[in-house]
Design a protein around this motif. Structure first.
Motif, PDB file in Angstrom:
ATOM      1  N   TRP A   1     -31.700  80.188 -57.630  1.00 45.21           N
ATOM      2  CA  TRP A   1     -31.885  81.500 -58.236  1.00 45.21           C
ATOM      3  C   TRP A   1     -30.984  81.631 -59.447  1.00 45.21           C
ATOM      4  O   TRP A   1     -29.822  81.220 -59.424  1.00 45.21           O
ATOM      5  CB  TRP A   1     -31.574  82.602 -57.229  1.00 45.21           C
ATOM      6  CG  TRP A   1     -32.640  82.712 -56.180  1.00 45.21           C
ATOM      7  CD1 TRP A   1     -32.774  81.950 -55.066  1.00 45.21           C
ATOM      8  CD2 TRP A   1     -33.732  83.623 -56.180  1.00 45.21           C
ATOM      9  NE1 TRP A   1     -33.889  82.319 -54.364  1.00 45.21           N
ATOM     10  CE2 TRP A   1     -34.498  83.360 -55.028  1.00 45.21           C
ATOM     11  CE3 TRP A   1     -34.145  84.637 -57.041  1.00 45.21           C
ATOM     12  CZ2 TRP A   1     -35.644  84.068 -54.710  1.00 45.21           C
ATOM     13  CZ3 TRP A   1     -35.289  85.361 -56.728  1.00 45.21           C
ATOM     14  CH2 TRP A   1     -36.027  85.072 -55.572  1.00 45.21           C
TER      15      TRP A   1
ATOM     16  N   TRP B   1     -33.225  88.702 -62.325  1.00 46.30           N
ATOM     17  CA  TRP B   1     -33.193  87.494 -61.499  1.00 46.30           C
ATOM     18  C   TRP B   1     -34.560  86.812 -61.447  1.00 46.30           C
ATOM     19  O   TRP B   1     -35.597  87.436 -61.552  1.00 46.30           O
ATOM     20  CB  TRP B   1     -32.706  87.811 -60.089  1.00 46.30           C
ATOM     21  CG  TRP B   1     -33.575  88.800 -59.345  1.00 46.30           C
ATOM     22  CD1 TRP B   1     -34.705  88.550 -58.620  1.00 46.30           C
ATOM     23  CD2 TRP B   1     -33.365  90.215 -59.275  1.00 46.30           C
ATOM     24  NE1 TRP B   1     -35.212  89.715 -58.096  1.00 46.30           N
ATOM     25  CE2 TRP B   1     -34.406  90.750 -58.473  1.00 46.30           C
ATOM     26  CE3 TRP B   1     -32.397  91.077 -59.793  1.00 46.30           C
ATOM     27  CZ2 TRP B   1     -34.508  92.117 -58.206  1.00 46.30           C
ATOM     28  CZ3 TRP B   1     -32.498  92.439 -59.525  1.00 46.30           C
ATOM     29  CH2 TRP B   1     -33.544  92.936 -58.737  1.00 46.30           C
TER      30      TRP B   1
ATOM     31  N   GLY C   1     -38.008  91.285 -60.737  1.00 47.65           N
ATOM     32  CA  GLY C   1     -36.860  90.534 -61.215  1.00 47.65           C
ATOM     33  C   GLY C   1     -36.573  90.788 -62.682  1.00 47.65           C
ATOM     34  O   GLY C   1     -35.413  90.861 -63.100  1.00 47.65           O
TER      35      GLY C   1
END
Length: 326
Positions: free
Chosen positions: A178, A197, A213
């Motif tokens: 990640w 993210w 994200g």
């Protein structure tokens, strides 16, 4: 990206040792001249720990500027820090050598591998994330691959766009890697800091972000800022071994300063990577530092008693400094 802003007046930090008055003291602690970067180097704009007493740092030289893009800082026992420029024999086309590097992270479970990030695109160019392998014996790096960072807003003469100044790499329980990106904030397009993210495949060099994200989580630096719309909420990001998210925030008044910075924690990493950031109910200033612009956070110096973290600054016309933080 070097954008002028305004200066807040902040309380000084408890640092080891800065050439600044310590809070509550009337004496000065003289900085060691050897810890200043040489005049040929730019300030420190991002940092990742290599081992207990050495760090890989990036510099924000632009594409047309000479000078190192990366360096290694080593802290010998009972001696001043030593600065070693890192050389790269080949930067991939089409945009060539790195321009405006602002952040980096060590890749978990891959010794000597790092991801270094440019701040964003400029008129459609750059905005890259480089995957590299570092040889600490020769102070050389090899670029293993390049990934384009997500573009929400281009930087150009008409606007300040994406400004990624923090990067963190986290290995999930499922083995995926990640990537957390810290948008700086302080611009008309992005007034707030944002942690975004996604996942990155280092075999295919592909980066994937969901809509959630990309939207990310907004972050506002605590404390009193002279202009809360222009302070930079995220100037770097560091994840502690316990999963605590540490951020630096900064404000400046042009290339001659003056500068001011803080270190704070907006929350911690969760095990749920659909929403990896757990926000603190109340965010407070952990350290406040006047006169320097912190743009790099990393782990502590093992050889320095009481060190909790390390910082690097990019003080524009004054160069930069590295220090352990008490």
């Amino acid at each position: 990206m070097k954008i002028q802003s305004h200066l807040p007046v902040l309380v000084i930090a408890l640092l080891l040792p800065l050439w600044l008055p310590m809070s509550g003291c009337s004496t000065f602690h003289q900085a060691n001249e050897a810890s200043l970067l040489p005049p040929s180097a730019s300030g420190i704009s991002g940092m990742a720990q290599i081992d207990g007493n050495s760090w890989l740092v990036v510099h924000d030289a632009l594409s047309f500027e000479n000078g190192p893009r990366m360096s290694i800082i080593r802290l010998p026992a009972d001696a001043p820090p030593v600065f070693h420029p890192v050389t790269v024999d080949f930067w991939p086309d089409p945009d060539g050598r790195a321009s405006d590097l602002e952040a980096l992270c060590a890749v978990p479970s891959r010794p000597n591998e790092y991801l270094i990030a440019e701040s964003g695109t400029w008129k459609g160019k750059f905005g890259r994330l480089f995957h590299l392998r570092l040889d600490t014996g020769t102070n050389k790096a090899v670029i293993l691959g390049v990934v384009k960072l997500p573009v929400l807003a281009d930087n150009n003469p008409q606007q300040v766009g994406d400004q990624y100044e923090g990067v963190a790499c986290i290995e999930g329980a499922d083995g995926r890697l990640w990537l957390l990106l810290g948008e700086r904030g302080g611009s008309q397009r992005f007034p707030d800091g944002v942690i975004r993210w996604g996942t990155i495949d280092l075999e295919r060099h592909e980066l994937q972000f969901t809509g959630k994200g990309l939207e990310g989580v907004k972050v506002n630096a605590p404390g009193k800022w002279k202009n809360g719309l222009t302070n930079r909420d995220i100037s770097d990001m560091h994840i502690s071994p316990e999963g605590v998210i540490w951020l630096s925030a900064a404000d400046d008044n042009g290339d001659n300063g003056t500068f001011a910075s803080i270190i704070y924690s907006p929350g911690k990493i969760t095990g749920n990577f659909n929403a990896p950031v757990m926000r603190n109910r109340h965010t407070e200033v952990w350290r406040a530092v006047s006169s320097i612009k912190i743009e790099a956070l990393s782990g502590p110096a093992e050889s320095v008693a009481g060190s909790r973290m390390s910082i690097g600054s990019d003080d524009e016309n004054y160069g930069g400094i590295w220090r352990p933080v008490e």
